[in-house]
Write an enzyme that holds these catalytic residues in place. Structure first.
Site, PDB file in Angstrom:
ATOM      1  N   SER A   7      -3.297   1.130   1.112  1.00  0.00           N
ATOM      2  CA  SER A   7      -4.045  -0.130   1.027  1.00  0.00           C
ATOM      3  C   SER A   7      -3.099  -1.287   1.215  1.00  0.00           C
ATOM      4  O   SER A   7      -1.918  -1.208   0.850  1.00  0.00           O
ATOM      5  CB  SER A   7      -4.700  -0.251  -0.349  1.00  0.00           C
ATOM      6  OG  SER A   7      -3.666  -0.341  -1.316  1.00  0.00           O
ATOM      7  N   LYS A   8      -3.642  -2.360   1.761  1.00  0.00           N
ATOM      8  CA  LYS A   8      -2.727  -3.463   2.072  1.00  0.00           C
ATOM      9  C   LYS A   8      -2.264  -4.204   0.827  1.00  0.00           C
ATOM     10  O   LYS A   8      -1.335  -4.983   0.888  1.00  0.00           O
ATOM     11  CB  LYS A   8      -3.314  -4.410   3.116  1.00  0.00           C
ATOM     12  CG  LYS A   8      -4.603  -5.076   2.792  1.00  0.00           C
ATOM     13  CD  LYS A   8      -4.962  -6.014   3.948  1.00  0.00           C
ATOM     14  CE  LYS A   8      -6.370  -6.507   3.795  1.00  0.00           C
ATOM     15  NZ  LYS A   8      -7.019  -6.877   5.001  1.00  0.00           N
ATOM     16  N   ARG A   9      -2.887  -3.913  -0.298  1.00  0.00           N
ATOM     17  CA  ARG A   9      -2.398  -4.503  -1.539  1.00  0.00           C
ATOM     18  C   ARG A   9      -1.026  -3.929  -1.892  1.00  0.00           C
ATOM     19  O   ARG A   9      -0.200  -4.592  -2.482  1.00  0.00           O
ATOM     20  CB  ARG A   9      -3.374  -4.208  -2.681  1.00  0.00           C
ATOM     21  CG  ARG A   9      -4.359  -5.329  -2.923  1.00  0.00           C
ATOM     22  CD  ARG A   9      -5.178  -5.127  -4.182  1.00  0.00           C
ATOM     23  NE  ARG A   9      -5.680  -3.763  -4.360  1.00  0.00           N
ATOM     24  CZ  ARG A   9      -5.262  -2.950  -5.321  1.00  0.00           C
ATOM     25  NH1 ARG A   9      -4.357  -3.350  -6.185  1.00  0.00           N
ATOM     26  NH2 ARG A   9      -5.749  -1.731  -5.418  1.00  0.00           N
ATOM     27  N   ASN A  54       0.952  -1.916   0.415  1.00  0.00           N
ATOM     28  CA  ASN A  54       1.764  -1.609   1.590  1.00  0.00           C
ATOM     29  C   ASN A  54       1.239  -2.443   2.743  1.00  0.00           C
ATOM     30  O   ASN A  54       0.030  -2.558   2.871  1.00  0.00           O
ATOM     31  CB  ASN A  54       1.510  -0.143   1.980  1.00  0.00           C
ATOM     32  CG  ASN A  54       2.738   0.693   1.913  1.00  0.00           C
ATOM     33  OD1 ASN A  54       3.822   0.241   2.268  1.00  0.00           O
ATOM     34  ND2 ASN A  54       2.576   1.904   1.470  1.00  0.00           N
TER      35      ASN A  54
END
Ligand code: GLU
Length: 497
Positions: free
Chosen positions: A252-254, A256
């Site tokens: 998840s962009k949270r 990575n």
């Protein structure tokens, strides 16, 4: 049967590394089987789909070296390859299902559906449509349509029993039909949902193998049922393991960066990123970590994909990228790549051989050499504290160095080295220890290109100024101390000469 695979991204955000990962395995599978790999844009969500995102997906995949045989940019015999250009096909197919009693019109309002869901959540019963509109008579449907009541088309699903299908990696999968919702196929705006459009297109585009992320496993029963309703051959399914963060949660962009654009801008090499994606769940038979797409193709076997959630670790990727830079790029190639991300950089010829061994990312070049292009590096007293040398001695080392450098005429790396070595020897300090405060004064840190190289590039007066600034920063020297040091310096100097 000709092997045909596809990647079907939705252009609703930045190009995701997960898309590249699935695309890579689809492309490899098609190539080793002498088949075709198709890129289809799933843009039926008109509100969220953006042409800009589509362009970025295409350019990012191309940047990585992923190529397709048919797609919206190159066309092909099964186009159009953008779902928004195919809406009449889906309407027609949905109508066939309604006419044959395999799907039905549902006039429930969003409000009713929300309330239904709330009740189901409250009562902890299975979520999903309750089938209210299944019992509408033909007349009721006709009346509602006459009044232009908005409706969607939903597929009918069996009430019970099991849907069983084979997955190329997972073997037999069974899902209870009572867990499968009466999926909306056509929305009130006349656009298809993913499920209808995907099945229709995969059939019309003659996709033989559906290789996609495991998050779609639960959708497979609906898809299989649609193939059966239409009387079409069901393709093979292969659900790839999801990419994970280092804590094993879904990537998840949270936690990575997930956008390919990020990796491109940061100076990751496309070859290294593709290599790393190839290691997600898959490995070379000899387990080597660095390999090219061509090498992967020579031995590719989809059955070698292991299902234990592959971790996308940016640290590991950085490490691999450094190896690619050092082992695969000649200085000249590296220079060309750097020009892409640092168009205005000069001194590349002189600095590159010094910086290259220390680089992991292309962008490291700028970080490593930054201190050479600033007035003075950003240093505080703290910068010297990790050296474990008392302040007084640091000042003395720096002052001795200033005097010895000042007296030099010939400014080369070798002459700087021998001059500094003589002073270091005269103080009975180990060279490495003696050099550490000089290193910090010149570069702001002791982990950079060698301090001799740095001084040589900076020039004499710039180097001496930096060391003098550090002396000041550390509190300077009293006149008394200055004279004592000078005496000692001259004495040692005369002894060594
Ligand atoms: N449009 C879907 C996605 O964005 C495609 C899924 C599939 O491959 O079936 O992931």
């Amino acid at each position: 049967m000709k092997v045909r695979t596809r990647i079907a991204p939705s252009p609703t955000g930045d190009p995701h590394v997960g898309t590249a990962y699935v695309a890579l395995f689809n492309m490899l599978f098609a190539k080793v089987n002498k088949g075709d790999f198709i890129l289809r844009i799933e843009d039926t969500d008109l509100a969220r789909s953006k042409i800009e995102c589509e362009k970025q997906i295409l350019s990012s995949l191309k940047w990585l070296g992923i190529e397709w045989d048919e797609g919206p940019d190159i066309s092909g015999s099964k186009g159009p390859y953008r779902q928004s250009e195919r809406s009449s096909i889906y309407k027609e197919k949905a109508q066939i299902l309604v006419d044959e009693g395999k799907a039905f019109k549902c006039f429930c309002t969003p409000k009713r559906l929300d309330e239904l869901r709330e009740t189901q959540v409250r009562n902890k019963t299975a979520l999903g449509y309750d089938g209210k509109c299944l019992s509408l008579s033909e007349n009721e449907v006709a009346d509602l349509e006459k009044n232009q009541t908005p409706f969607v088309i939903r597929m009918k699903v069996p009430d019970n029993g099991l849907c069983e299908f084979e997955d190329m990696l997972r073997g037999k999968i069974s899902i209870d039909w009572n867990q499968v919702d009466m999926q909306v196929l056509l929305k009130a705006d006349g656009m298809p949902t993913y499920h209808l459009a995907n099945v229709v297109d995969d059939h019309l585009m003659e996709i033989s193998h559906i290789i996609r992320g495991e998050e779609w496993i639960n959708s497979a029963p609906k898809h299989i049922l649609l193939y059966e309703y239409f009387g079409w051959k069901v393709p093979e399914f292969c659900h790839l393991p999801l990419l994970r963060n280092t804590d094993k949660s879904k990537l998840s962009k949270r936690k990575n960066p997930t956008s390919i654009l990020y990796y491109r801008e940061k100076g990751f090499l496309p070859e290294a990123l593709l290599n790393y994606l190839g290691r997600m769940g898959w490995s070379m038979p000899d387990e080597r970590e660095k390999f090219t797409l061509g090498e992967m193709l020579e031995v590719f076997d989809i059955q070698r994909i292991s299902l234990g959630g592959p971790v996308f670790d940016i640290e590991k990727l950085g490490w691999l990228n450094g190896i690619w830079i050092r082992e695969e790029l000649s200085d000249n190639e590296l220079k060309i790549r750097l020009k892409d991300i640092l168009p205005h950089h000069n001194n590349l010829d002189q600095l590159l051989p010094l910086v290259k061994p220390r680089m992991r990312l292309l962008s490291d070049y700028e970080k490593i050499t930054e201190f050479l292009f600033t007035e003075v590096p950003h240093i505080t007293e703290e910068s010297f504290s990790s050296l474990n040398i008392e302040k007084e001695l640091i000042i003395k080392i720096l002052q001795f160095t200033v005097w010895s450098l000042d007296s030099m005429d010939d400014w080369t790396k070798d002459s700087i080295f021998s001059t500094v070595k003589i002073v270091a020897d005269s103080t009975n300090l180990k060279l490495k220890r003696f050099l550490a405060p000089i290193f910090v004064s010149i570069a702001g840190t002791t982990s950079s290109i060698s301090v001799m190289d740095s001084m040589c590039i900076l020039g004499k007066s710039n180097s001496v100024t930096r060391i003098n600034k550090s002396i000041e920063l550390l509190g300077g020297i009293t006149d008394q101390k200055y004279n004592d040091y000078l005496l000692e310096f001259n004495h040692s100097d005369s002894r060594s000469s």
